[in-house]
Design a protein around this motif. Structure first.
Motif, PDB file in Angstrom:
ATOM      1  N   GLY A 155       0.951  -1.111   0.114  1.00  0.00           N
ATOM      2  CA  GLY A 155       0.095   0.031   0.246  1.00  0.00           C
ATOM      3  C   GLY A 155       0.980   1.144  -0.025  1.00  0.00           C
ATOM      4  N   VAL A 156       0.147   2.294  -0.106  1.00  0.00           N
ATOM      5  CA  VAL A 156       0.836   3.793  -0.216  1.00  0.00           C
ATOM      6  C   VAL A 156       0.301   4.615   0.555  1.00  0.00           C
ATOM      7  N   ARG A 157       0.568   5.343   1.573  1.00  0.00           N
ATOM      8  CA  ARG A 157       0.433   6.562   2.123  1.00  0.00           C
ATOM      9  C   ARG A 157       0.432   7.694   1.463  1.00  0.00           C
ATOM     10  N   CYS A 158      -0.595   8.258   0.891  1.00  0.00           N
ATOM     11  CA  CYS A 158      -0.645   9.259  -0.115  1.00  0.00           C
ATOM     12  C   CYS A 158      -0.448  10.528   0.738  1.00  0.00           C
ATOM     13  N   PRO A 159       0.472  11.423   0.377  1.00  0.00           N
ATOM     14  CA  PRO A 159       0.997  12.689   0.977  1.00  0.00           C
ATOM     15  C   PRO A 159       0.069  13.759   0.989  1.00  0.00           C
ATOM     16  N   PHE A 160      -0.891  13.742  -0.191  1.00  0.00           N
ATOM     17  CA  PHE A 160      -1.748  14.947  -0.173  1.00  0.00           C
ATOM     18  C   PHE A 160      -3.234  14.434   0.386  1.00  0.00           C
ATOM     19  N   PRO A 161      -3.803  15.597   1.024  1.00  0.00           N
ATOM     20  CA  PRO A 161      -5.237  15.424   1.595  1.00  0.00           C
ATOM     21  C   PRO A 161      -6.344  15.337   0.445  1.00  0.00           C
ATOM     22  N   GLU A 162      -7.611  14.835   0.822  1.00  0.00           N
ATOM     23  CA  GLU A 162      -8.289  14.773  -0.278  1.00  0.00           C
ATOM     24  C   GLU A 162      -8.925  16.264  -0.467  1.00  0.00           C
ATOM     25  N   GLY A 163      -9.043  16.471  -1.652  1.00  0.00           N
ATOM     26  CA  GLY A 163      -9.229  17.915  -2.018  1.00  0.00           C
ATOM     27  C   GLY A 163     -10.825  18.158  -2.487  1.00  0.00           C
ATOM     28  N   ARG A 164     -11.054  19.496  -2.814  1.00  0.00           N
ATOM     29  CA  ARG A 164     -12.411  19.651  -3.547  1.00  0.00           C
ATOM     30  C   ARG A 164     -12.923  18.679  -4.742  1.00  0.00           C
ATOM     31  N   ALA A 165     -11.965  18.343  -5.395  1.00  0.00           N
ATOM     32  CA  ALA A 165     -12.007  17.580  -6.811  1.00  0.00           C
ATOM     33  C   ALA A 165     -11.756  15.985  -6.364  1.00  0.00           C
ATOM     34  N   GLY A 166     -11.507  15.484  -5.178  1.00  0.00           N
ATOM     35  CA  GLY A 166     -11.372  14.174  -5.017  1.00  0.00           C
ATOM     36  C   GLY A 166      -9.933  13.891  -4.364  1.00  0.00           C
ATOM     37  N   THR A 167      -9.876  12.183  -4.587  1.00  0.00           N
ATOM     38  CA  THR A 167      -8.443  11.728  -3.864  1.00  0.00           C
ATOM     39  C   THR A 167      -7.600  11.279  -4.801  1.00  0.00           C
ATOM     40  N   TYR A 168      -6.176  11.392  -4.504  1.00  0.00           N
ATOM     41  CA  TYR A 168      -5.161  11.020  -5.276  1.00  0.00           C
ATOM     42  C   TYR A 168      -4.925   9.697  -5.095  1.00  0.00           C
ATOM     43  N   THR A 169      -4.425   9.143  -6.188  1.00  0.00           N
ATOM     44  CA  THR A 169      -4.107   7.557  -6.169  1.00  0.00           C
ATOM     45  C   THR A 169      -2.627   7.249  -6.877  1.00  0.00           C
ATOM     46  N   THR A 170      -2.067   6.098  -6.743  1.00  0.00           N
ATOM     47  CA  THR A 170      -1.019   6.061  -7.562  1.00  0.00           C
ATOM     48  C   THR A 170      -0.952   4.505  -7.930  1.00  0.00           C
ATOM     49  N   LEU A 171      -0.082   4.128  -8.518  1.00  0.00           N
ATOM     50  CA  LEU A 171       0.044   2.351  -8.982  1.00  0.00           C
ATOM     51  C   LEU A 171       1.078   1.799  -8.319  1.00  0.00           C
ATOM     52  N   LEU A 172       0.785   0.790  -7.752  1.00  0.00           N
ATOM     53  CA  LEU A 172       1.926   0.008  -7.113  1.00  0.00           C
ATOM     54  C   LEU A 172       2.671  -0.870  -8.142  1.00  0.00           C
ATOM     55  N   ARG A 173       3.964  -1.000  -7.861  1.00  0.00           N
ATOM     56  CA  ARG A 173       4.862  -1.335  -8.920  1.00  0.00           C
ATOM     57  C   ARG A 173       4.379  -3.137  -8.679  1.00  0.00           C
TER      58      ARG A 173
END
Length: 260
Positions: A155-173
């Motif tokens: 898993g990944v701990r996203c460093p950015f909070p949820e904003g007005r447009a939604g939540t960030y995600t990433t792709l695990l290797r």
């Protein structure tokens, strides 16, 4: 080690052709680079070729380097002028683009962060939220000098909070890819920063415009990651002291829409 030859002088002339070949072979639509020295900007731009438009963002306080975003003009056209913020003398750079095939607005932001600096990450998140345009997709890339992976790397701990447009995600290797993004000698006990996987791409679809995204990694990106995380014949070391990170984004108008 990667940037210095046996005579103690820079070996950029040996390493850049290797890195350039990795990039051009992958044919990415957007390329984000960090630690780009001002004197190398023209050579990098020339190596990427006429198919890319490049944007350079110089740090005010760091030595002679900055950030670069290169955009494939057949895939995107510019929406507005480039964005730049100097946060305590360290540049954040961004471009607002329009995806030619879908008409979607895409914001790309890049940074070179200090690591474990909450104020800098908060400022970067605010920069990506710039309200002059509300993009359908926001992409934040960079050398974060911080590993956001969970201890078991599932898993990944996203460093950015949820904003007005939604939540960030990433792709695990995937299991066949390197789990770390720096060479073995950078993982030693004497290294105070930059250990682990510290190079990241975070992506957010704008929920308010129903911009659904899917992240995946195509064979060209997998090959680029593998090639950049291994010694090259030119120097006997990795071509850079950071391996590449890469992914692809499918743009969907709804969960059941046809991908573009």
């Amino acid at each position: 080690r990667e940037g210095v030859g046996g005579n103690g002088a820079t070996n950029w002339s040996l390493r850049w052709p290797v890195m350039c070949n990795i990039i051009n072979r992958a044919r990415w639509d957007v390329v984000c680079l960090q630690e780009v020295e001002r004197t190398d900007v023209d050579e990098i731009t020339s190596g990427l070729g006429d198919g890319y438009t490049t944007f350079y963002f110089k740090h005010q306080k760091r030595p002679p380097d900055g950030l670069m975003i290169a955009v494939r003009t057949k895939a995107f056209h510019m929406k507005t002028t480039p964005m730049e913020l100097q946060h305590n003398g360290v540049a954040f750079g961004g471009v607002d683009l329009v995806h030619r095939a879908s008409g979607r607005k895409v914001r790309v932001v890049t940074a070179h962060c200090r690591g474990r600096n909450a104020a800098q990450l908060e400022a970067l998140a605010d920069f990506a939220e710039d309200c002059r345009e509300e993009p359908d997709v926001t992409v934040v890339t960079g050398d974060f000098n911080e590993d956001f992976s969970t201890s078991d790397r599932t898993g990944v701990r996203c460093p950015f909070p949820e904003g007005r447009a939604g939540t960030y995600t990433t792709l695990l290797r995937e299991p066949e890819l390197p789990m770390l993004s720096r060479p073995p000698h950078k993982q030693g006990e004497d290294q105070k920063s930059g250990k682990g996987k510290i190079d990241w791409i975070f992506v957010r679809g704008n929920g308010r415009s129903q911009s659904v995204i899917e992240l995946f990694r195509d064979p060209a990106s997998r090959l680029a990651i593998l090639s950049s995380h291994a010694p090259c014949a030119a120097t006997g070391h990795w071509p850079s002291d950071h391996g590449a990170e890469a992914l692809s984004i499918r743009l969907l108008s709804s969960p059941k829409a046809k991908p573009q």
